[in-house]
Scaffold this motif. Structure first.
Motif, PDB file in Angstrom:
ATOM      1  N   ALA A   1       5.630   0.776 -11.281  1.00 30.46           N
ATOM      2  CA  ALA A   1       6.728   0.139 -12.009  1.00 30.46           C
ATOM      3  C   ALA A   1       7.122   1.040 -13.178  1.00 30.46           C
ATOM      4  O   ALA A   1       6.254   1.507 -13.933  1.00 30.46           O
ATOM      5  CB  ALA A   1       6.305  -1.228 -12.523  1.00 30.46           C
ATOM      6  N   ARG A   2       8.425   1.267 -13.298  1.00 30.86           N
ATOM      7  CA  ARG A   2       8.902   2.162 -14.357  1.00 30.86           C
ATOM      8  C   ARG A   2      10.308   1.749 -14.771  1.00 30.86           C
ATOM      9  O   ARG A   2      11.233   1.790 -13.963  1.00 30.86           O
ATOM     10  CB  ARG A   2       8.897   3.604 -13.841  1.00 30.86           C
ATOM     11  N   ASN A   3      10.450   1.295 -16.007  1.00 37.13           N
ATOM     12  CA  ASN A   3      11.764   0.943 -16.564  1.00 37.13           C
ATOM     13  C   ASN A   3      12.552  -0.028 -15.683  1.00 37.13           C
ATOM     14  O   ASN A   3      13.734   0.181 -15.401  1.00 37.13           O
ATOM     15  CB  ASN A   3      12.592   2.210 -16.804  1.00 37.13           C
ATOM     16  N   GLY A   4      11.888  -1.088 -15.230  1.00 33.26           N
ATOM     17  CA  GLY A   4      12.573  -2.106 -14.443  1.00 33.26           C
ATOM     18  C   GLY A   4      12.762  -1.763 -12.980  1.00 33.26           C
ATOM     19  O   GLY A   4      13.411  -2.505 -12.242  1.00 33.26           O
ATOM     20  N   THR A   5      12.193  -0.645 -12.555  1.00 39.10           N
ATOM     21  CA  THR A   5      12.330  -0.209 -11.165  1.00 39.10           C
ATOM     22  C   THR A   5      10.956  -0.137 -10.504  1.00 39.10           C
ATOM     23  O   THR A   5       9.986   0.293 -11.129  1.00 39.10           O
ATOM     24  CB  THR A   5      13.002   1.177 -11.092  1.00 39.10           C
ATOM     25  N   LEU A   6      10.895  -0.563  -9.251  1.00 40.48           N
ATOM     26  CA  LEU A   6       9.664  -0.472  -8.471  1.00 40.48           C
ATOM     27  C   LEU A   6       9.755   0.689  -7.493  1.00 40.48           C
ATOM     28  O   LEU A   6      10.815   0.957  -6.915  1.00 40.48           O
ATOM     29  CB  LEU A   6       9.430  -1.761  -7.676  1.00 40.48           C
ATOM     30  N   TYR A   7       8.639   1.358  -7.312  1.00 38.22           N
ATOM     31  CA  TYR A   7       8.503   2.398  -6.300  1.00 38.22           C
ATOM     32  C   TYR A   7       7.328   1.977  -5.413  1.00 38.22           C
ATOM     33  O   TYR A   7       6.200   1.835  -5.899  1.00 38.22           O
ATOM     34  CB  TYR A   7       8.215   3.757  -6.937  1.00 38.22           C
ATOM     35  N   ILE A   8       7.603   1.750  -4.143  1.00 36.77           N
ATOM     36  CA  ILE A   8       6.573   1.250  -3.228  1.00 36.77           C
ATOM     37  C   ILE A   8       6.446   2.211  -2.053  1.00 36.77           C
ATOM     38  O   ILE A   8       7.446   2.581  -1.433  1.00 36.77           O
ATOM     39  CB  ILE A   8       6.920  -0.156  -2.698  1.00 36.77           C
ATOM     40  N   ARG A   9       5.211   2.597  -1.761  1.00 42.44           N
ATOM     41  CA  ARG A   9       4.986   3.458  -0.598  1.00 42.44           C
ATOM     42  C   ARG A   9       3.876   2.884   0.270  1.00 42.44           C
ATOM     43  O   ARG A   9       2.806   2.526  -0.215  1.00 42.44           O
ATOM     44  CB  ARG A   9       4.606   4.878  -1.014  1.00 42.44           C
ATOM     45  N   GLN A  10       4.167   2.789   1.557  1.00 43.66           N
ATOM     46  CA  GLN A  10       3.181   2.375   2.552  1.00 43.66           C
ATOM     47  C   GLN A  10       2.939   3.563   3.476  1.00 43.66           C
ATOM     48  O   GLN A  10       3.884   4.216   3.922  1.00 43.66           O
ATOM     49  CB  GLN A  10       3.712   1.188   3.356  1.00 43.66           C
ATOM     50  N   SER A  11       1.673   3.854   3.759  1.00 42.81           N
ATOM     51  CA  SER A  11       1.371   5.040   4.552  1.00 42.81           C
ATOM     52  C   SER A  11       0.060   4.874   5.304  1.00 42.81           C
ATOM     53  O   SER A  11      -0.658   3.881   5.141  1.00 42.81           O
ATOM     54  CB  SER A  11       1.286   6.272   3.640  1.00 42.81           C
ATOM     55  N   ASP A  12      -0.242   5.873   6.127  1.00 43.51           N
ATOM     56  CA  ASP A  12      -1.519   5.949   6.830  1.00 43.51           C
ATOM     57  C   ASP A  12      -2.324   7.076   6.189  1.00 43.51           C
ATOM     58  O   ASP A  12      -2.051   8.256   6.436  1.00 43.51           O
ATOM     59  CB  ASP A  12      -1.289   6.238   8.315  1.00 43.51           C
ATOM     60  N   PRO A  13      -3.310   6.753   5.365  1.00 41.77           N
ATOM     61  CA  PRO A  13      -4.059   7.795   4.650  1.00 41.77           C
ATOM     62  C   PRO A  13      -4.908   8.668   5.568  1.00 41.77           C
ATOM     63  O   PRO A  13      -5.378   9.728   5.149  1.00 41.77           O
ATOM     64  CB  PRO A  13      -4.937   6.988   3.683  1.00 41.77           C
TER      65      PRO A  13
END
Length: 207
Positions: free
Chosen positions: A142-154
């Motif tokens: 979360a940064r300045n009202g914005t979400l960054y979401i990542r889904q992956s296969d580690p």
């Protein structure tokens, strides 16, 4: 900033939903003969999935479906933990128009799902959520009202994963009623069924 932020797909929001997995047959032994289970009759978008928004007002009917599972387990002298998978839940966040779907394959109780939902609903900044399990990982910043979401296969070196960015407030506005609705549905379902199997997944004995 994480390097993948620059490649995250901008979307307007995600639609979160929690559902109950359904099965149309009961198998007392893996690979053995199956016994039919009558599915609830209320309208659903997917035959073997009952969304909380679809269950409202039909909790007694869904409880009757689960009662069949208990009756079958008793006939075959099975213990509660041997039929736990018949009570699994499902959390998804999607945006059909943008072709985005985030799934949580290892979250099968409301308690595990709510850890994620609470993180989004809060006001923390930076990395607010991070989890992984057997070929699946998710991280949320979360940064300045914005979400960054990542889904992956580690476990896959060549998998860049799926990354999106969206306004936090919009998703928070959708999560609040979902959490409230799920709590009410589970409470009513537990009342009808005789036990709460869905919040934590614990079922010491059959009701």
């Amino acid at each position: 900033m994480e390097p993948w932020f620059a490649h995250a797909k901008p979307i307007d929001s995600l639609e979160p939903e929690i559902a109950f997995h359904l099965q149309d047959e009961f198998r007392p032994v893996s690979g053995g003969p199956a016994e039919p289970l009558a599915l609830p009759g209320f309208p659903r978008a997917e035959r073997l999935l009952a969304r909380t928004s679809e269950v409202v007002g039909h909790e007694a009917e869904l409880a009757a479906y689960y009662a069949q599972v208990v009756a079958a387990a008793r006939r075959h002298a099975l213990k509660p933990d041997q039929v736990r998978h018949y009570f699994w839940m499902d959390l998804r966040l999607d945006n059909d128009g943008a072709g985005v779907e985030l799934s949580f394959p290892w979250y099968d109780t409301f308690a595990t799902m709510d850890h994620f939902l609470a993180a989004i609903a809060g006001n923390d900044q930076g990395m607010i959520y991070d989890d992984q399990d057997q070929g699946w990982a998710i991280e949320v910043w979360a940064r300045n009202g914005t979400l960054y979401i990542r889904q992956s296969d580690p476990e896959a070196d060549d998998d860049p994963g799926q990354a999106v960015t969206l306004p936090r407030a919009g998703l928070q506005a959708r999560i609040a009623p979902l959490r409230e609705r799920t709590v009410k549905v589970v409470a009513q379902l537990a009342k009808e069924f005789g036990a709460d199997v869905w919040t934590t997944g614990e079922l010491p004995s059959f009701p």
